[in-house]
Write an enzyme that holds these catalytic residues in place. Sequence first.
Site, mmCIF file in Angstrom:
data_model
loop_
_atom_site.group_PDB
_atom_site.id
_atom_site.type_symbol
_atom_site.label_atom_id
_atom_site.label_comp_id
_atom_site.label_asym_id
_atom_site.label_seq_id
_atom_site.Cartn_x
_atom_site.Cartn_y
_atom_site.Cartn_z
ATOM 1 N N SER A 260 1.117 -1.049 -0.155
ATOM 2 C CA SER A 260 0.116 0.297 0.185
ATOM 3 C C SER A 260 1.508 1.327 0.188
ATOM 4 O O SER A 260 2.047 1.151 -0.113
ATOM 5 C CB SER A 260 -0.765 0.006 1.195
ATOM 6 O OG SER A 260 0.199 0.516 2.474
ATOM 7 N N LYS A 261 0.226 2.494 -0.242
ATOM 8 C CA LYS A 261 0.688 3.497 -0.055
ATOM 9 C C LYS A 261 1.588 4.294 1.521
ATOM 10 O O LYS A 261 2.947 4.164 0.933
ATOM 11 C CB LYS A 261 0.137 4.623 -0.344
ATOM 12 C CG LYS A 261 -0.951 4.977 -1.907
ATOM 13 C CD LYS A 261 -2.364 5.842 -0.674
ATOM 14 C CE LYS A 261 -3.078 5.413 -2.433
ATOM 15 N NZ LYS A 261 -3.702 7.261 -1.977
ATOM 16 N N ARG A 262 1.118 3.458 2.129
ATOM 17 C CA ARG A 262 1.946 3.364 3.812
ATOM 18 C C ARG A 262 3.314 2.865 3.289
ATOM 19 O O ARG A 262 3.966 3.132 4.816
ATOM 20 C CB ARG A 262 0.999 3.392 5.017
ATOM 21 C CG ARG A 262 -0.418 4.179 4.648
ATOM 22 C CD ARG A 262 -1.615 3.226 5.709
ATOM 23 N NE ARG A 262 -1.740 1.895 5.520
ATOM 24 C CZ ARG A 262 -2.550 2.457 4.408
ATOM 25 N NH1 ARG A 262 -3.383 3.692 4.508
ATOM 26 N NH2 ARG A 262 -3.331 1.503 3.904
ATOM 27 N N ASP A 263 3.575 1.590 2.769
ATOM 28 C CA ASP A 263 5.033 1.028 2.755
ATOM 29 C C ASP A 263 6.546 1.628 1.978
ATOM 30 O O ASP A 263 7.059 1.538 1.989
ATOM 31 C CB ASP A 263 4.289 -0.154 1.504
ATOM 32 C CG ASP A 263 3.725 -1.253 2.326
ATOM 33 O OD1 ASP A 263 4.207 -2.194 3.799
ATOM 34 O OD2 ASP A 263 2.711 -1.837 1.830
#
Length: 512
Positions: A260-263
Site C-alpha cells: 500500500s501507499k504506506r509501504d
Amino acid sequence: MEKSAPSTPARTRFAPSPTGWLHIGGARTALFSFLLARQTGGQFILRIEDTDRTRYVPESEADIMEGLRWLGIEWDEGPDKGGPYGPYRQSERKALYRKYAELLVEKGHAFYCFCSKERLERLRRRARAEGRPFRYDGHCRRIPPEEARRRVEAGEPHVIRFKAPREGSITVVDRIRGPITVQNRDIDDFILLKSDGYPTYHLAVVVDDHLMDVTHVMRGEEWLSTFPLHVHLYRAFGWPEPEWIHLSLFLKPTGKGKISKRDSEWLKEKGYAGVFVHDLREAGYLPEAVVNWIALMGWSYDDRTEFFTLEDLIEKFSLDRLKPAPAAVNFDKLNHFNGLHIRALPPEELARRLVPFFHKAGYPQVTEQDLLPIVPLIQERIHTLTDGPELAGFFFEEDITHTPEAFETFLVKHKKVKLDLPTAYQALQVVYQRLEQVDPWTPENLEATLRALSEELGLKSRKLFSAVRVAVTGRGVSPPLFETMALLGKERTLRWMKKGLETLAQMVATEG
Ligand code: GLU
C-alpha cells in the site's frame, strides 16, 4: 503482421480519487484501461472522483495527471481537456447524483433515512459487542414514502440509502474470475447520497460509468466486495452493464500482504525507489521501463516475452491473459527492465534524458551536446539515469581529489588486483613518462602504449590498468579506461595522474 479483426471500440476510464499520489497500482489500472481503448480505437477517460471531501489532497490531481503523462498514458477526455461527457470531476456533477438517487427512491429501490448519528453509533456498538459486521437495521425502510417526502421537504437532515433486497442472491460476472454469487442478505442498505448532498462512491461510479458510456470497468480487486452492490444499482436503474474487470492486487516484495501507499517509507529506507510514480521518475527510471514492469504484473503475453514498448502493448494486450493471482512487487525486475530500455534508446535520446540528472547531481552546465560523446561509454553500464552522473560526472570536473582509500580498496585489497603500493607507484611513474609521449591522444594509441608497458614491466594488464584508473580518476569504477582518458584529454589526464602519484608517494612513504 496481419491486423486482428477490429473489435468494438471500448470506452474505458481511470477514476482515481485525489487523495494521494499516483502509485504503481493505480498506474497499472490506468495503463490497462488505456491499452484496451487504444487497441480497439475507442476512448480512454480520466475522471476525478473527488466526492470524499474529507480525504481530498489538492496537489494529488496534478500529480496523477503528471504521472500518467510521463508514462505516456494520455487520455482523450478529462477534467483538463473536456469532452462530450463532461464535466469529468465528480464535485462538478453534484446535482446529477441527487437526481439519480431520487429516481431510485421513486422506483422503490432506495429510501430516505433520517437516522441520527447517535442511533447509528448505537447500532454499530451493538454489532461490535455481538461480534457481527454492522448492517443498517432497516429502520427507515418502513417510513411511508409520503411521510418521508414531507420530512425531506421540511428540511430534516437525511441520507438516501439503497434498499437492498432481503431475499435471494445475485450472480455477478468478473471477466478475470468468472461468476460470483452473493446472498442478498449480506448486502447492506448502502448510503448513496450523503447528508451533505454529495454522493458516495457507489452511486457516483455507477451513474458516471453509465452516463459516460463506459464499456469496460477496470479497477483494483479491492472493489470486488462492493461489486454486487454496483450490479444491483445497474439493474435497479434498468441500465445495461459494462464488462467488469477487477485487477489482482500487488503484494509487498516479500510476497506477504498487500502493498500500500504506506509501504513507501520503509521501502525507501531499504533502498528501493518506492511505490509512487514520481519517486520512480526521480530515481532515474525510464517511463518505458515502468510501463513494461507494471504491464507484466497480472498480465502476460506468452509467459516468455519480457520486453514490451507501449506500442507493443497496445498491439498485444488482451483481457484474456489477465491473471487473478496477485503479483509481488519486484524491484530487481524493475532494474532489469530499466537496463533493457536504457540500452534500447538511441544515444541522442539517452543524452537528452540524462541532462536533468547531471544538473541535479551538481553539474548545472552540462548540455545534451556535452553528453553525446559520453553516452557510448556508459549506455551499457548504467541501470538508472542517476547512475549517469555517478559514473561519468568526473568528466565535468576540472579537478578531483584522490583518497588513500581508493588506492587501498581498488589496488591493495581488491581480490582480482592485489597490487601493493610500492609496485604500483614504480609502475605508474614509468607510465606517466610514457604517456607524455603519446601523440595523437587517441584511445587506440593509449591502449597500445599501456599494453606494451604491461609486457615491459611484467605486470598483468588487469593490475596495471587498475592502477592507471585509480591514479587518473581517483576511483575504481569508471567507463572504459582508454576512452575515458581520451575524452578527458591529455592535459587533464596527466595533471590528475600527477596528483594521484603524489597521494600514492605519501602512502608509500608512511608505509615504509
Ligand atoms: N475512485 C476509486 C478509487 O480511487 C475508483 C474505483 C473505480 O475505478 O471504480 O479507487
